[in-house]
Design an enzyme around this catalytic site. Sequence first.
Site, PDB file in Angstrom:
ATOM      1  N   ASN A  11       1.973  -5.129  -3.190  1.00 47.41           N
ATOM      2  CA  ASN A  11       0.568  -5.435  -2.885  1.00 47.41           C
ATOM      3  C   ASN A  11      -0.202  -4.151  -2.586  1.00 47.41           C
ATOM      4  O   ASN A  11       0.279  -3.293  -1.842  1.00 47.41           O
ATOM      5  CB  ASN A  11       0.553  -6.346  -1.636  1.00 47.41           C
ATOM      6  CG  ASN A  11      -0.803  -6.932  -1.333  1.00 47.41           C
ATOM      7  OD1 ASN A  11      -1.453  -7.508  -2.202  1.00 47.41           O
ATOM      8  ND2 ASN A  11      -1.246  -6.799  -0.084  1.00 47.41           N
ATOM      9  N   GLU A  18      -6.335 -10.543  -1.200  1.00 45.18           N
ATOM     10  CA  GLU A  18      -7.126 -10.303   0.014  1.00 45.18           C
ATOM     11  C   GLU A  18      -8.609 -10.254  -0.323  1.00 45.18           C
ATOM     12  O   GLU A  18      -9.366  -9.426   0.212  1.00 45.18           O
ATOM     13  CB  GLU A  18      -6.691  -8.994   0.698  1.00 45.18           C
ATOM     14  CG  GLU A  18      -5.216  -8.970   1.057  1.00 45.18           C
ATOM     15  CD  GLU A  18      -4.784  -7.710   1.815  1.00 45.18           C
ATOM     16  OE1 GLU A  18      -5.649  -6.971   2.323  1.00 45.18           O
ATOM     17  OE2 GLU A  18      -3.563  -7.469   1.885  1.00 45.18           O
ATOM     18  N   GLU A  36       0.797  -1.234   0.000  1.00 43.31           N
ATOM     19  CA  GLU A  36       0.000   0.000   0.000  1.00 43.31           C
ATOM     20  C   GLU A  36       0.826   1.279   0.000  1.00 43.31           C
ATOM     21  O   GLU A  36       0.585   2.189   0.793  1.00 43.31           O
ATOM     22  CB  GLU A  36      -0.962  -0.008   1.204  1.00 43.31           C
ATOM     23  CG  GLU A  36      -1.895  -1.208   1.182  1.00 43.31           C
ATOM     24  CD  GLU A  36      -2.808  -1.302   2.411  1.00 43.31           C
ATOM     25  OE1 GLU A  36      -2.790  -0.387   3.242  1.00 43.31           O
ATOM     26  OE2 GLU A  36      -3.520  -2.304   2.517  1.00 43.31           O
ATOM     27  N   HIS A  62     -10.513  -5.950  -2.116  1.00 40.89           N
ATOM     28  CA  HIS A  62     -11.571  -5.743  -1.120  1.00 40.89           C
ATOM     29  C   HIS A  62     -12.699  -5.042  -1.880  1.00 40.89           C
ATOM     30  O   HIS A  62     -12.609  -3.857  -2.187  1.00 40.89           O
ATOM     31  CB  HIS A  62     -11.066  -4.869   0.031  1.00 40.89           C
ATOM     32  CG  HIS A  62      -9.986  -5.540   0.829  1.00 40.89           C
ATOM     33  ND1 HIS A  62     -10.214  -6.678   1.563  1.00 40.89           N
ATOM     34  CD2 HIS A  62      -8.681  -5.235   1.006  1.00 40.89           C
ATOM     35  CE1 HIS A  62      -9.102  -7.051   2.164  1.00 40.89           C
ATOM     36  NE2 HIS A  62      -8.146  -6.192   1.840  1.00 40.89           N
ATOM     37  N   ASP A 112     -12.356 -10.177  -0.641  1.00 41.06           N
ATOM     38  CA  ASP A 112     -13.633 -10.266   0.075  1.00 41.06           C
ATOM     39  C   ASP A 112     -14.607  -9.313  -0.617  1.00 41.06           C
ATOM     40  O   ASP A 112     -14.194  -8.343  -1.249  1.00 41.06           O
ATOM     41  CB  ASP A 112     -13.515 -10.019   1.594  1.00 41.06           C
ATOM     42  CG  ASP A 112     -12.757  -8.771   1.990  1.00 41.06           C
ATOM     43  OD1 ASP A 112     -12.539  -7.883   1.124  1.00 41.06           O
ATOM     44  OD2 ASP A 112     -12.379  -8.639   3.166  1.00 41.06           O
TER      45      ASP A 112
HETATM   46  O1  G3I Z   1      -3.173  -7.372  18.906  1.00 38.65           O
HETATM   47  C1  G3I Z   1      -3.827  -6.221  19.463  1.00 38.65           C
HETATM   48  C2  G3I Z   1      -4.340  -6.515  20.845  1.00 38.65           C
HETATM   49  O2  G3I Z   1      -3.228  -6.775  21.669  1.00 38.65           O
HETATM   50  C3  G3I Z   1      -5.128  -5.309  21.335  1.00 38.65           C
HETATM   51  O3  G3I Z   1      -5.694  -5.620  22.564  1.00 38.65           O
HETATM   52  C4  G3I Z   1      -6.247  -4.959  20.356  1.00 38.65           C
HETATM   53  C5  G3I Z   1      -6.995  -3.707  20.775  1.00 38.65           C
HETATM   54  O4  G3I Z   1      -7.582  -3.069  19.667  1.00 38.65           O
HETATM   55  O5  G3I Z   1      -5.659  -4.716  19.103  1.00 38.65           O
HETATM   56  C6  G3I Z   1      -4.982  -5.840  18.571  1.00 38.65           C
HETATM   57  O6  G3I Z   1      -4.468  -5.497  17.334  1.00 38.65           O
HETATM   58  C7  G3I Z   1      -5.387  -5.437  16.265  1.00 38.65           C
HETATM   59  C8  G3I Z   1      -4.922  -6.378  15.181  1.00 38.65           C
HETATM   60  O7  G3I Z   1      -5.754  -6.288  14.044  1.00 38.65           O
HETATM   61  C9  G3I Z   1      -4.913  -7.813  15.638  1.00 38.65           C
HETATM   62  O8  G3I Z   1      -6.184  -8.228  15.935  1.00 38.65           O
HETATM   63  C10 G3I Z   1      -5.449  -4.026  15.755  1.00 38.65           C
HETATM   64  O9  G3I Z   1      -6.020  -3.179  16.711  1.00 38.65           O
HETATM   65  C11 G3I Z   1      -6.262  -3.976  14.484  1.00 38.65           C
HETATM   66  O10 G3I Z   1      -6.124  -2.689  13.910  1.00 38.65           O
HETATM   67  C12 G3I Z   1      -5.724  -4.984  13.478  1.00 38.65           C
HETATM   68  O11 G3I Z   1      -6.530  -4.916  12.338  1.00 38.65           O
HETATM   69  C13 G3I Z   1      -5.977  -5.526  11.184  1.00 38.65           C
HETATM   70  C14 G3I Z   1      -5.645  -4.462  10.138  1.00 38.65           C
HETATM   71  O12 G3I Z   1      -5.201  -5.082   8.940  1.00 38.65           O
HETATM   72  C15 G3I Z   1      -4.526  -3.555  10.599  1.00 38.65           C
HETATM   73  O13 G3I Z   1      -3.330  -4.268  10.689  1.00 38.65           O
HETATM   74  C16 G3I Z   1      -7.010  -6.485  10.620  1.00 38.65           C
HETATM   75  O14 G3I Z   1      -7.180  -7.561  11.549  1.00 38.65           O
HETATM   76  C17 G3I Z   1      -6.550  -7.026   9.279  1.00 38.65           C
HETATM   77  O15 G3I Z   1      -7.600  -7.755   8.689  1.00 38.65           O
HETATM   78  C18 G3I Z   1      -6.178  -5.886   8.356  1.00 38.65           C
HETATM   79  O16 G3I Z   1      -5.663  -6.420   7.152  1.00 38.65           O
HETATM   80  C19 G3I Z   1      -5.347  -5.453   6.153  1.00 38.65           C
HETATM   81  C20 G3I Z   1      -4.107  -5.963   5.412  1.00 38.65           C
HETATM   82  O17 G3I Z   1      -3.064  -6.182   6.316  1.00 38.65           O
HETATM   83  C21 G3I Z   1      -3.691  -4.980   4.325  1.00 38.65           C
HETATM   84  N1  G3I Z   1      -4.787  -4.678   3.426  1.00 38.65           N
HETATM   85  C22 G3I Z   1      -6.020  -4.250   4.077  1.00 38.65           C
HETATM   86  C23 G3I Z   1      -6.475  -5.268   5.121  1.00 38.65           C
HETATM   87  C24 G3I Z   1      -7.778  -4.860   5.742  1.00 38.65           C
HETATM   88  O18 G3I Z   1      -7.647  -3.669   6.453  1.00 38.65           O
END
Ligand code: G3I
Length: 461
Positions: free
Chosen positions: A211, A274, A169, A247, A276
Amino acid sequence: MKNRTGTAGTPRIRPRTVVLAVAAGAALLASTALIAPAANAAASTLRAAAAQSGRYFGAAANSFQLSNTSFTTILNREFNSIVAENEMKWDATEPQQNTFNFTGGDRLVAHARANGMSVRGHTLVWHAQQPGWAQNLSGSALRNAMVNHINRVAGHFRGQIHSWDVVNEAFADGGSGGRRDSNLQRTGNDWIEVAFRTARAADPNARLCYNDYNTDGINAKSTGIYNMVRDFKSRGVPIDCVGFQSHLGTTLASDYQANLQRFADLGVDVQITELDVAEGANQASIYERVTRACLAVARCTGITTWGVWDAASWRSDNPLLFDRNGNKKAAYNSVLNALNSVSGPTPPPTTTAPPPVTSTPPPGGGACSASVSLNSWNGGFVATVRVTAGNAAIRGWTVRIALPGGTAVTGTWNAQASGSSGTVNFSNVSYNGQISAGGNTEFGFQGTGSGPSGTPTCTAS
Ligand code: G3I
């Protein structure tokens, strides 16, 4: 017969696991044959249906989900590729600078190996999900941290990752077609190529992907990326694939397939990384059209959905192939039918990985010369060195470069460095020692301080 997935280096499974997987497959085939001897029967799972044309069908997963047997039943039955939804990102793998945590990623890789799956790596460098310490860095300190991160993470998983999302990105939304502003971008426009060169050296057999999202058709953003890939290919920057996140909402661009094809025509693989799709009347048909588009592009090597079931999606609009109870949705059937509609395997992609060393090296004895081009900024530099053979072929080379006092090499790609300061000898690695008469190859290194100014010497073998 070697299929496309194998050609691209997947699955990278230890021989013992291969034996087990083959044995299990043989047992399954044997029992299936007793019940259903019909030839050319449609495959009944996504992974088997995709494999008919040499493609993979993958899903994003989190290691904690592997404790849920309802989840793993579907994952193992339907998918033959996994990508870590979060656990290989910078914040997860290097929470403190130079302190690494591979627990979640290792668990996913082990599960993949045990179940005959390949692994996509997501992602080495991204402006988001950076650990706090990296968010607070800039300039050469951030650039060096990025190089170190890639070396350590890609090095840890070396040989186990089918394709790495090296950079995620990096392009802006909207009509500019340019780069997104970020702390990484502010280290200099060459940060993406430095990331790819570093990744190639750290894991030479992984396919290296760029990506991004909102690239689901020919638009300003996808064209900006297209131009970067074309430039990289013309200059020998190591890039093997482009990931289209996909997406999607309730419509699909009519030139979705044409966009994949124009990238493939540049000489890179394309992957749906990715996928969906918003729930609603068009969900099944959009899934089907995306699948058919991939199948129609010979270099589209696989599809990954961003999760297995709706319950665990990052989106709230039920965008996946299995519902919250793990039941197959209409979208599942449309994808399976599309995968089964392929009458025969499509041709394997042309590999762009470094060629293997031949068993009969050409005669050596030639001479070589070297030239350096520098990209410098305040406090750091990237040097690209071209090694050119003289009138006879060479089998190996060493380039001797004197560095100014106070300068230190922090990363090298496509060469082996003898040290990091003073006068450093850079020697070829296994795949780029042989150069035909008059031919050339390039290697590079990055450092702190100022770059070399003198003329390098080159010694051939
Ligand atoms: O691990 C922490 C946890 O310790 C904490 O308590 C909690 C509180 O909010 O957060 C947890 O981290 C979260 C993480 O996912 C793991 O669950 C983050 O807040 C949350 O922002 C994160 O979201 C992910 C997001 O990327 C940001 O990294 C999504 O699950 C994931 O599906 C999403 O994937 C992205 C791809 O990497 C790139 N392309 C877009 C796609 C969708 O946004």
